[in-house]
Structure formats: structure tokens, C-alpha cells
Write a protein that holds these residues in place. Structure first.
Motif, short mmCIF file in Angstrom:
data_model
loop_
_atom_site.label_atom_id
_atom_site.label_comp_id
_atom_site.label_asym_id
_atom_site.label_seq_id
_atom_site.Cartn_x
_atom_site.Cartn_y
_atom_site.Cartn_z
N SER A 156 0.86 -1.19 0.00
CA SER A 156 0.00 0.00 0.00
C SER A 156 0.90 1.24 0.00
O SER A 156 2.13 1.12 0.05
N LYS A 157 0.27 2.40 -0.08
CA LYS A 157 1.01 3.66 -0.17
C LYS A 157 2.01 3.58 -1.32
O LYS A 157 3.20 3.81 -1.16
N TRP A 158 1.51 3.25 -2.50
CA TRP A 158 2.34 2.93 -3.65
C TRP A 158 2.35 4.04 -4.70
O TRP A 158 1.43 4.85 -4.79
N VAL A 159 3.45 4.03 -5.47
CA VAL A 159 3.64 4.97 -6.58
C VAL A 159 4.15 4.16 -7.77
O VAL A 159 5.17 3.47 -7.66
N ILE A 160 3.44 4.23 -8.89
CA ILE A 160 3.96 3.68 -10.14
C ILE A 160 4.86 4.75 -10.71
O ILE A 160 4.42 5.87 -10.99
N VAL A 161 6.13 4.44 -10.85
CA VAL A 161 7.14 5.41 -11.27
C VAL A 161 7.48 5.16 -12.75
O VAL A 161 8.03 4.12 -13.09
N GLU A 162 7.12 6.14 -13.57
CA GLU A 162 7.46 6.08 -14.99
C GLU A 162 8.84 6.69 -15.16
O GLU A 162 9.06 7.84 -14.79
N LEU A 163 9.77 5.91 -15.69
CA LEU A 163 11.15 6.35 -15.79
C LEU A 163 11.40 7.13 -17.08
O LEU A 163 11.01 6.69 -18.16
N ASP A 164 12.03 8.30 -16.95
CA ASP A 164 12.48 9.07 -18.10
C ASP A 164 13.84 8.52 -18.47
O ASP A 164 14.82 8.71 -17.75
N VAL A 165 13.90 7.79 -19.59
CA VAL A 165 15.14 7.15 -20.01
C VAL A 165 15.38 7.36 -21.50
O VAL A 165 14.47 7.71 -22.24
N GLU A 166 16.61 7.12 -21.90
CA GLU A 166 16.99 7.20 -23.31
C GLU A 166 16.27 6.10 -24.10
O GLU A 166 15.98 5.02 -23.57
N GLN A 167 16.05 6.37 -25.37
CA GLN A 167 15.36 5.40 -26.24
C GLN A 167 16.10 4.06 -26.29
O GLN A 167 15.46 3.01 -26.34
N ALA A 168 17.42 4.07 -26.23
CA ALA A 168 18.19 2.82 -26.25
C ALA A 168 17.82 1.92 -25.07
O ALA A 168 17.74 0.70 -25.21
N ILE A 169 17.60 2.52 -23.92
CA ILE A 169 17.23 1.74 -22.73
C ILE A 169 15.81 1.21 -22.87
O ILE A 169 15.53 0.05 -22.54
N ILE A 170 14.92 2.05 -23.39
CA ILE A 170 13.53 1.62 -23.63
C ILE A 170 13.52 0.43 -24.58
O ILE A 170 12.83 -0.57 -24.34
N ASP A 171 14.29 0.52 -25.67
CA ASP A 171 14.36 -0.57 -26.65
C ASP A 171 14.86 -1.85 -26.00
O ASP A 171 14.32 -2.93 -26.26
N LYS A 172 15.89 -1.75 -25.16
CA LYS A 172 16.43 -2.92 -24.47
C LYS A 172 15.39 -3.53 -23.54
O LYS A 172 15.20 -4.76 -23.51
N LEU A 173 14.70 -2.70 -22.79
CA LEU A 173 13.64 -3.20 -21.90
C LEU A 173 12.56 -3.91 -22.71
O LEU A 173 12.11 -5.01 -22.34
N HIS A 174 12.13 -3.30 -23.81
CA HIS A 174 11.08 -3.91 -24.64
C HIS A 174 11.53 -5.25 -25.21
O HIS A 174 10.72 -6.19 -25.29
N LEU A 175 12.82 -5.38 -25.58
CA LEU A 175 13.33 -6.66 -26.06
C LEU A 175 13.19 -7.74 -24.99
O LEU A 175 13.01 -8.92 -25.29
N ASP A 176 13.32 -7.34 -23.74
CA ASP A 176 13.20 -8.26 -22.61
C ASP A 176 11.75 -8.41 -22.12
O ASP A 176 11.49 -9.04 -21.10
N GLY A 177 10.80 -7.78 -22.84
CA GLY A 177 9.39 -7.86 -22.47
C GLY A 177 9.03 -6.99 -21.28
O GLY A 177 8.07 -7.27 -20.56
N LEU A 178 9.82 -5.93 -21.06
CA LEU A 178 9.61 -5.06 -19.90
C LEU A 178 9.29 -3.64 -20.34
O LEU A 178 9.43 -3.29 -21.50
#
Length: 139
Positions: A45-67
């Protein structure tokens, strides 16, 4: 892991309120046992969904891993099925695999979001305290 008082100032912009999709611990436990029987889970409880401001390269890597470039910061652990986190402690998760109703699912754990929470942004470099290797442009 960053303690709550250290982590909170890293969040940027206004917090967006997220209504409760799971009103209490009893309902949360009932739901996770039905939907994710046998999976490790943690009621928070008392939670926060934190959207990370990251470079596109990191986003692409996360997406490749299904994240996705989101983590969960919960100021209060209610119950952890594996006993990793003590009651009333806090948790900062690994990246989001998927968000489903009142579940924040990572590669290892189903986090059950009890009560209302927030959605907020954070710069990735602030979260880890240094530039990420993929974005470090040193020769």
C-alpha cells in the motif's frame, strides 16, 4: 535500495492520483490467490507507479526483454509470500512486465496494489545515482 525519504524527492512533476482497484488486504489476497495461484506475490500500500524518463536505447532494451520503463515504489509492505520484505517496510521493484487491474507484475513477483496510489515520473539517472552505461558518451 533507497530509503523512502531519499527516494521521494527524486520524483518529478505532479503526482497523478490512481483510484483503488483493490480496496483492502483481504480482497487483495483473495484476488491474487485466484488469478496468480502459485506465483510469488507481495501485498503493498502507499504505492507509486514510477514512470522512468530514459533514453530510447534503454527503452528498446527493456522492450526486447518484455519489460516497460516503470518501477513500483511502495512505502508499505503488507505481506510478502516469500518473506523477502518485512511488514511495514518499503520496496522498490525491478521493471514492469505488465499492469493488470490491481497487479503490478515484474519478472519475479506479482505486487498487489492495495488502496489508491499515485503515478509519477523520475529520471532514470536520478534513480540509480549515476549515468547509465548505455547513455554514457565518454570516448
Amino acid at each position: 535500495m533507497l530509503p523512502p525519504k531519499t527516494f521521494q524527492p527524486l520524483l518529478t512533476g505532479p503526482a497523478e492520483r490512481v483510484p483503488a482497484l483493490c480496496p483492502d488486504e483481504e480482497e487483495g489476497l483473495r484476488r491474487v490467490m485466484r488469478a496468480y495461484r502459485g506465483e510469488p506475490y507481495c501485498l503493498v500500500s502507499k504505492w507509486v507507479i514510477v514512470e522512468l524518463d530514459v533514453e530510447q536505447a534503454i527503452i528498446d532494451k527493456l522492450h526486447l526483454d518484455g519489460l516497460h520503463p516503470c518501477v513500483l515504489f511502495a512505502r508499505r509492505v503488507i505481506y510478502d509470500s516469500r518473506g523477502r520484505y518485512s511488514r511495514e517496510n518499503y520496496v522498490l521493484t525491478s521493471p514492469l512486465k505488465w499492469l493488470d487491474e490491481c497487479y503490478f507484475v515484474t519478472q519475479n513477483t506479482v505486487y498487489v496494489l492495495i488502496g489508491g496510489g499515485e503515478r509519477q515520473r523520475c529520471k532514470y539517472n536520478h534513480l540509480i545515482g549515476k549515468p547509465h552505461p548505455a547513455t554514457n558518451s565518454q570516448p
